[in-house]
Design a protein around this motif. Sequence first.
Motif, PDB file in Angstrom:
ATOM      1  N   SER A  63     -13.759  57.021 -37.939  1.00 28.93           N
ATOM      2  CA  SER A  63     -14.818  56.838 -38.933  1.00 28.93           C
ATOM      3  C   SER A  63     -15.491  58.188 -39.131  1.00 28.93           C
ATOM      4  O   SER A  63     -15.065  59.198 -38.571  1.00 28.93           O
ATOM      5  CB  SER A  63     -15.826  55.776 -38.462  1.00 28.93           C
ATOM      6  OG  SER A  63     -16.440  56.192 -37.243  1.00 28.93           O
ATOM      7  N   PRO A  81     -17.462  61.403 -41.602  1.00 24.14           N
ATOM      8  CA  PRO A  81     -17.321  62.091 -42.892  1.00 24.14           C
ATOM      9  C   PRO A  81     -15.882  62.428 -43.272  1.00 24.14           C
ATOM     10  O   PRO A  81     -15.515  62.312 -44.447  1.00 24.14           O
ATOM     11  CB  PRO A  81     -18.172  63.358 -42.716  1.00 24.14           C
ATOM     12  CG  PRO A  81     -18.332  63.532 -41.229  1.00 24.14           C
ATOM     13  CD  PRO A  81     -18.326  62.147 -40.669  1.00 24.14           C
ATOM     14  N   ALA A 104     -13.123  60.828 -42.379  1.00 25.53           N
ATOM     15  CA  ALA A 104     -12.464  59.568 -42.750  1.00 25.53           C
ATOM     16  C   ALA A 104     -12.883  59.130 -44.150  1.00 25.53           C
ATOM     17  O   ALA A 104     -12.090  58.527 -44.885  1.00 25.53           O
ATOM     18  CB  ALA A 104     -12.795  58.481 -41.732  1.00 25.53           C
ATOM     19  N   ARG A 105     -14.134  59.452 -44.544  1.00 27.98           N
ATOM     20  CA  ARG A 105     -14.622  59.083 -45.882  1.00 27.98           C
ATOM     21  C   ARG A 105     -14.232  60.109 -46.939  1.00 27.98           C
ATOM     22  O   ARG A 105     -14.464  59.897 -48.128  1.00 27.98           O
ATOM     23  CB  ARG A 105     -16.143  58.964 -45.862  1.00 27.98           C
ATOM     24  CG  ARG A 105     -16.695  57.871 -44.955  1.00 27.98           C
ATOM     25  CD  ARG A 105     -18.176  57.641 -45.218  1.00 27.98           C
ATOM     26  NE  ARG A 105     -18.970  58.842 -45.000  1.00 27.98           N
ATOM     27  CZ  ARG A 105     -19.533  59.164 -43.839  1.00 27.98           C
ATOM     28  NH1 ARG A 105     -19.358  58.378 -42.772  1.00 27.98           N
ATOM     29  NH2 ARG A 105     -20.264  60.261 -43.720  1.00 27.98           N
ATOM     30  N   ASP A 158     -15.623  63.100 -47.088  1.00 24.64           N
ATOM     31  CA  ASP A 158     -16.842  63.843 -47.399  1.00 24.64           C
ATOM     32  C   ASP A 158     -16.754  65.243 -46.783  1.00 24.64           C
ATOM     33  O   ASP A 158     -17.420  65.563 -45.793  1.00 24.64           O
ATOM     34  CB  ASP A 158     -18.049  63.079 -46.865  1.00 24.64           C
ATOM     35  CG  ASP A 158     -19.374  63.735 -47.233  1.00 24.64           C
ATOM     36  OD1 ASP A 158     -19.358  64.761 -47.937  1.00 24.64           O
ATOM     37  OD2 ASP A 158     -20.425  63.222 -46.783  1.00 24.64           O
ATOM     38  N   ARG A 192      -4.945  56.896 -44.173  1.00 22.37           N
ATOM     39  CA  ARG A 192      -4.776  56.519 -45.577  1.00 22.37           C
ATOM     40  C   ARG A 192      -3.319  56.302 -45.957  1.00 22.37           C
ATOM     41  O   ARG A 192      -2.983  56.179 -47.122  1.00 22.37           O
ATOM     42  CB  ARG A 192      -5.367  57.618 -46.473  1.00 22.37           C
ATOM     43  CG  ARG A 192      -6.875  57.779 -46.333  1.00 22.37           C
ATOM     44  CD  ARG A 192      -7.442  58.667 -47.421  1.00 22.37           C
ATOM     45  NE  ARG A 192      -6.945  60.043 -47.337  1.00 22.37           N
ATOM     46  CZ  ARG A 192      -7.558  61.002 -46.643  1.00 22.37           C
ATOM     47  NH1 ARG A 192      -8.655  60.743 -45.949  1.00 22.37           N
ATOM     48  NH2 ARG A 192      -7.052  62.230 -46.609  1.00 22.37           N
TER      49      ARG A 192
END
Length: 276
Positions: A229, A231, A233-234, A236, A273
């Motif tokens: 999890s 930044p 992983a997002r 960002d 992903r």
Amino acid sequence: MRPTLNIVGGGHVGRALGRLFARSGLFVIQDVMTRSLHSARHAVDFIGAGDPVHEIAALRHADVWMLAVADDQIAQVASALAKAGLVDGAVVFHCSGAKSSAELDAAARAGVLAASVHPVRSFADPAAVAAAFDGTYCGIEGEPHALALLGAAFEAIGARLVPIDAAAKTVYHAASVFASNYLVTVLDAALRAYQAAGIEPEVARELARPLATETLSNVFRLGPESALSGPIARGDMATVARQQQAVTTWDEATGALYAALAEATTDLARRKRGGA
């Protein structure tokens, strides 16, 4: 008749495994050799069996030899035992995670059946290890007949055996270093960063504790991709860039560590992903 076992090395590993084998009755614990007679006596007292020895000349022949010595001493000790004619036809094994059974080649040329059995756990407290060895995974490799005897002996004291590729022994051991030693290093960086933000050390540990323990639980329950999890992983990366700059300004070495981990974590995020 039970096979005789000689133990060379009276450190934490030798003492813990020696006590387990003594209690199991699988072997007749014969000689226990360390660098001094004083330490050999202490090892024998802990193990609960055997005769203390501090020089090769005092050793007797044995059916099985456990070399519980430092990694850089294994080859030297094996060679010395072979030159003394003590190990002909015997099973000889060491407990190193980093070195393969090839370290015993000098003894193997003298007719030894060589193997390596590496318990994957910390031996910082030998008494605790000996009291709760059940379920301990042990990486094994070596000569098949040696492994047949040793595998049965280690299973009898509660080990779970994992055959490994001797040629990949160094990578195998590095895996344990990543899972243990380097994990400590990363957590140290986290705690120091909290403290750099003005948080007291005791409070910093409490802030890191749930993050670390829950993340570890998720890794082993779900796998690393699903557990990731934060930044990266997002996606960002702007936040990641700001953090790296801030950490580097605070402490350059920790900034370099952050950068290396960010690169590796970006690869993990791609796997999360599906390779995108």
